[in-house]
Write a protein that holds these residues in place. Structure first.
Motif, PDB file in Angstrom:
ATOM      1  N   MET A  77     -19.604 -12.379  10.013  1.00  0.00           N
ATOM      2  CA  MET A  77     -19.935 -11.011   9.638  1.00  0.00           C
ATOM      3  C   MET A  77     -18.957 -10.515   8.578  1.00  0.00           C
ATOM      4  O   MET A  77     -17.740 -10.591   8.749  1.00  0.00           O
ATOM      5  N   ARG A  78     -19.535 -10.037   7.478  1.00  0.00           N
ATOM      6  CA  ARG A  78     -18.734  -9.482   6.394  1.00  0.00           C
ATOM      7  C   ARG A  78     -19.127  -8.015   6.212  1.00  0.00           C
ATOM      8  O   ARG A  78     -20.312  -7.686   6.190  1.00  0.00           O
ATOM      9  N   ILE A  79     -18.133  -7.145   6.092  1.00  0.00           N
ATOM     10  CA  ILE A  79     -18.386  -5.719   5.867  1.00  0.00           C
ATOM     11  C   ILE A  79     -17.762  -5.312   4.552  1.00  0.00           C
ATOM     12  O   ILE A  79     -16.590  -5.600   4.281  1.00  0.00           O
ATOM     13  N   LEU A  80     -18.569  -4.648   3.722  1.00  0.00           N
ATOM     14  CA  LEU A  80     -18.123  -4.202   2.415  1.00  0.00           C
ATOM     15  C   LEU A  80     -18.100  -2.681   2.346  1.00  0.00           C
ATOM     16  O   LEU A  80     -18.861  -2.003   3.046  1.00  0.00           O
ATOM     17  N   ASP A  81     -17.260  -2.171   1.469  1.00  0.00           N
ATOM     18  CA  ASP A  81     -17.332  -0.757   1.113  1.00  0.00           C
ATOM     19  C   ASP A  81     -18.464  -0.578   0.102  1.00  0.00           C
ATOM     20  O   ASP A  81     -18.985  -1.546  -0.452  1.00  0.00           O
ATOM     21  N   MET A  82     -18.848   0.647  -0.154  1.00  0.00           N
ATOM     22  CA  MET A  82     -19.963   0.903  -1.069  1.00  0.00           C
ATOM     23  C   MET A  82     -19.694   0.401  -2.483  1.00  0.00           C
ATOM     24  O   MET A  82     -20.629   0.126  -3.245  1.00  0.00           O
ATOM     25  N   ASP A  83     -18.405   0.251  -2.855  1.00  0.00           N
ATOM     26  CA  ASP A  83     -18.069  -0.248  -4.188  1.00  0.00           C
ATOM     27  C   ASP A  83     -17.960  -1.771  -4.223  1.00  0.00           C
ATOM     28  O   ASP A  83     -17.607  -2.346  -5.262  1.00  0.00           O
ATOM     29  N   ALA A 200     -22.795  -6.338   5.791  1.00  0.00           N
ATOM     30  CA  ALA A 200     -23.198  -4.954   6.030  1.00  0.00           C
ATOM     31  C   ALA A 200     -22.364  -4.028   5.157  1.00  0.00           C
ATOM     32  O   ALA A 200     -21.166  -4.253   4.945  1.00  0.00           O
ATOM     33  N   VAL A 201     -23.019  -2.995   4.636  1.00  0.00           N
ATOM     34  CA  VAL A 201     -22.360  -1.963   3.835  1.00  0.00           C
ATOM     35  C   VAL A 201     -22.759  -0.619   4.434  1.00  0.00           C
ATOM     36  O   VAL A 201     -23.953  -0.332   4.595  1.00  0.00           O
ATOM     37  N   TYR A 202     -21.769   0.207   4.769  1.00  0.00           N
ATOM     38  CA  TYR A 202     -22.035   1.474   5.452  1.00  0.00           C
ATOM     39  C   TYR A 202     -21.668   2.656   4.567  1.00  0.00           C
ATOM     40  O   TYR A 202     -20.592   2.690   3.966  1.00  0.00           O
ATOM     41  N   GLY A 203     -22.572   3.616   4.474  1.00  0.00           N
ATOM     42  CA  GLY A 203     -22.328   4.847   3.749  1.00  0.00           C
ATOM     43  C   GLY A 203     -22.613   6.041   4.637  1.00  0.00           C
ATOM     44  O   GLY A 203     -22.739   5.912   5.861  1.00  0.00           O
ATOM     45  N   VAL A 204     -22.742   7.210   4.046  1.00  0.00           N
ATOM     46  CA  VAL A 204     -22.990   8.438   4.801  1.00  0.00           C
ATOM     47  C   VAL A 204     -24.459   8.468   5.241  1.00  0.00           C
ATOM     48  O   VAL A 204     -25.367   8.564   4.409  1.00  0.00           O
ATOM     49  N   ASN A 205     -24.668   8.343   6.526  1.00  0.00           N
ATOM     50  CA  ASN A 205     -26.006   8.371   7.132  1.00  0.00           C
ATOM     51  C   ASN A 205     -26.934   7.275   6.610  1.00  0.00           C
ATOM     52  O   ASN A 205     -28.152   7.406   6.674  1.00  0.00           O
ATOM     53  N   ARG A 206     -26.357   6.186   6.129  1.00  0.00           N
ATOM     54  CA  ARG A 206     -27.188   5.084   5.652  1.00  0.00           C
ATOM     55  C   ARG A 206     -26.371   3.790   5.614  1.00  0.00           C
ATOM     56  O   ARG A 206     -25.146   3.812   5.608  1.00  0.00           O
ATOM     57  N   ALA A 254     -22.429  -0.496  -5.202  1.00  0.00           N
ATOM     58  CA  ALA A 254     -22.129  -1.629  -6.074  1.00  0.00           C
ATOM     59  C   ALA A 254     -23.398  -2.381  -6.476  1.00  0.00           C
ATOM     60  O   ALA A 254     -24.306  -2.564  -5.659  1.00  0.00           O
ATOM     61  N   ALA A 255     -23.441  -2.821  -7.724  1.00  0.00           N
ATOM     62  CA  ALA A 255     -24.635  -3.499  -8.240  1.00  0.00           C
ATOM     63  C   ALA A 255     -25.040  -4.722  -7.417  1.00  0.00           C
ATOM     64  O   ALA A 255     -26.237  -4.903  -7.136  1.00  0.00           O
ATOM     65  N   PRO A 256     -24.106  -5.593  -7.008  1.00  0.00           N
ATOM     66  CA  PRO A 256     -24.534  -6.749  -6.197  1.00  0.00           C
ATOM     67  C   PRO A 256     -25.166  -6.337  -4.876  1.00  0.00           C
ATOM     68  O   PRO A 256     -26.083  -7.007  -4.385  1.00  0.00           O
ATOM     69  N   VAL A 257     -24.698  -5.237  -4.304  1.00  0.00           N
ATOM     70  CA  VAL A 257     -25.288  -4.739  -3.060  1.00  0.00           C
ATOM     71  C   VAL A 257     -26.712  -4.263  -3.306  1.00  0.00           C
ATOM     72  O   VAL A 257     -27.646  -4.579  -2.549  1.00  0.00           O
ATOM     73  N   LEU A 258     -26.911  -3.528  -4.375  1.00  0.00           N
ATOM     74  CA  LEU A 258     -28.252  -3.029  -4.692  1.00  0.00           C
ATOM     75  C   LEU A 258     -29.207  -4.152  -5.080  1.00  0.00           C
ATOM     76  O   LEU A 258     -30.426  -4.006  -4.951  1.00  0.00           O
ATOM     77  N   ASP A 259     -28.670  -5.292  -5.528  1.00  0.00           N
ATOM     78  CA  ASP A 259     -29.535  -6.432  -5.840  1.00  0.00           C
ATOM     79  C   ASP A 259     -30.282  -6.925  -4.606  1.00  0.00           C
ATOM     80  O   ASP A 259     -31.338  -7.545  -4.720  1.00  0.00           O
TER      81      ASP A 259
END
Length: 372
Positions: A77-83, A200-206, A254-259
């Motif tokens: 399991m890898r967790i990333l920040d939004m950036d 997994a990438v966690y943001g505000v309510n998403r 981050a662009a790779p996340v949105l990919d």
């Protein structure tokens, strides 16, 4: 005495129940509304826990076959920040078999084995207390009676109304699922991002979560808080429109996340529904429930595990328990309710932290679970 037993539903709960009964030499009728095993996608991989799903497979005599098919590396399991910053990068030890992953299709085929499933037999309702047992009414108008009907037919169970008036309610959280195929060849940068297990990438309510399955197949889930009609002006069958809405919702990540979203071609709407945390019912002779039909809860790794163990335990109770079938079922239900109620509270609290106004809650939950 051989009881006439039917299980409705060909998911992990129903098949485990049928397979353990089969192992004990007890006949069982398996009823499934889908016309064939491959009639619809089965969803992402499952992590089967040592004391739950794996125990159920052991009771079915299938643990060694499961171990040969499963992917212990899928526990990573890898967790990333939004950036895109890596916050956690946990990998299992080579000998770690606590929660190995297996594709749902592989698990289904393993459980099916010698079972004779009646495909395309949709059930419209069950009427308990009729002469000769519980009456099953089929969608095609036919009827049949059984001494015991086990509802393992999921969230929107057709069997549940025979014992309970409870209906699932919306949690306020929606998933939109897409997928990537042949990720290692077609999207190597995403393959590296995901690793052997999940990211997994966690943001505000998403949140955005990607889970590797076998054969280079990856499931991607956009998760967010939303009213049930959030898609009122959106055609859910219009992939480009859904993609645009999701990219706007996760704008700035981050662009790779949105990919993960940009390369998806099909989007499936999966609003999360649950049953009341302590869902029980007054025992009804001749009918009972397993899995999501009995205790629908957020998909945080417990549901399928509980369902499989329940199926195995009920089968053992029926096959080798008291001669009184009703007594065996009632004792099983009381045991199931206690354990399921405990897990329902855990998963409800977990969902509130994973899709939360404070992304740090998700990270803290991961640290808490991993430490234990």
């Amino acid at each position: 005495m051989r009881h006439r037993i039917a299980v409705v539903g060909c998911g992990p709960a129903g098949l485990t129940f049928a397979r353990v009964l089969h192992r004990h030499g007890h006949p069982v009728t398996v009823l499934e509304r889908d016309p064939a095993p491959d009639a619809r996608p089965l969803g992402g991989a499952l992590d089967l826990h040592e004391g739950l799903g794996q125990l159920a497979l052991d009771k079915a005599g299938l643990l060694a076959e499961f171990q040969a098919l499963s992917r212990p590396e899928g526990q990573a399991m890898r967790i990333l920040d939004m950036d895109g910053t890596v916050l956690r990068d946990w990998r299992p030890r080579p000998d770690d078999r606590a929660n190995p992953e297996i594709d749902r299709g592989q698990l289904r085929d393993l459980l099916l084995g010698p079972l004779d499933v009646q495909w395309g037999r949709g059930v419209s309702e069950v009427v308990p207390g009729t002469r000769g047992g519980a009456l099953v009414r089929f969608a095609d108008g036919r009827e049949e009676t059984f001494d015991l009907v086990v509802g393992a037919d999921g969230a929107w169970s057709r069997i549940r109304p025979a014992v309970s008036s409870a209906t699932p309610h919306y949690t306020g959280v929606t998933y939109v699922e897409t997928f990537l195929d042949d990720v290692d060849t077609r999207h190597p940068h995403l393959a590296r991002l995901i690793g052997d297990g999940s990211v997994a990438v966690y943001g505000v309510n998403r949140a955005l979560v990607a889970q590797r399955n076998s054969g280079g197949h990856v499931k991607v889930y956009a998760q967010f808080c939303a009213p049930p009609d959030w898609h009122a002006n959106l055609g859910l069958d219009d992939a480009e429109a859904v993609r645009s809405r999701l990219l706007a919702m996760f704008d700035g990540w981050a662009a790779p996340v949105l990919d993960l979203l940009r390369h998806g071609t099909v989007f499936v709407h999966r609003p999360l529904y649950v049953l009341p945390v302590s869902h029980t019912w007054t025992h009804v002779p001749g009918v009972t429930l397993l899995g999501d039909a009995a205790h629908l809860m957020p998909p945080l790794g417990a549901g399928a595990n509980l369902a499989m163990l329940e199926g195995a335990e009920l089968a053992e109770s029926v096959a080798s328990g008291p001669a009184d079938l009703d007594e065996a079922v009632q004792a099983f239900e009381e045991q199931m309710w206690v354990r399921a109620g405990r897990w329902a509270k855990i998963t409800a609290a977990g969902l509130e932290r994973l899709v939360s106004p404070d992304p740090a809650e998700a990270l803290a939950l991961f640290d808490q679970v991993q430490a234990s």
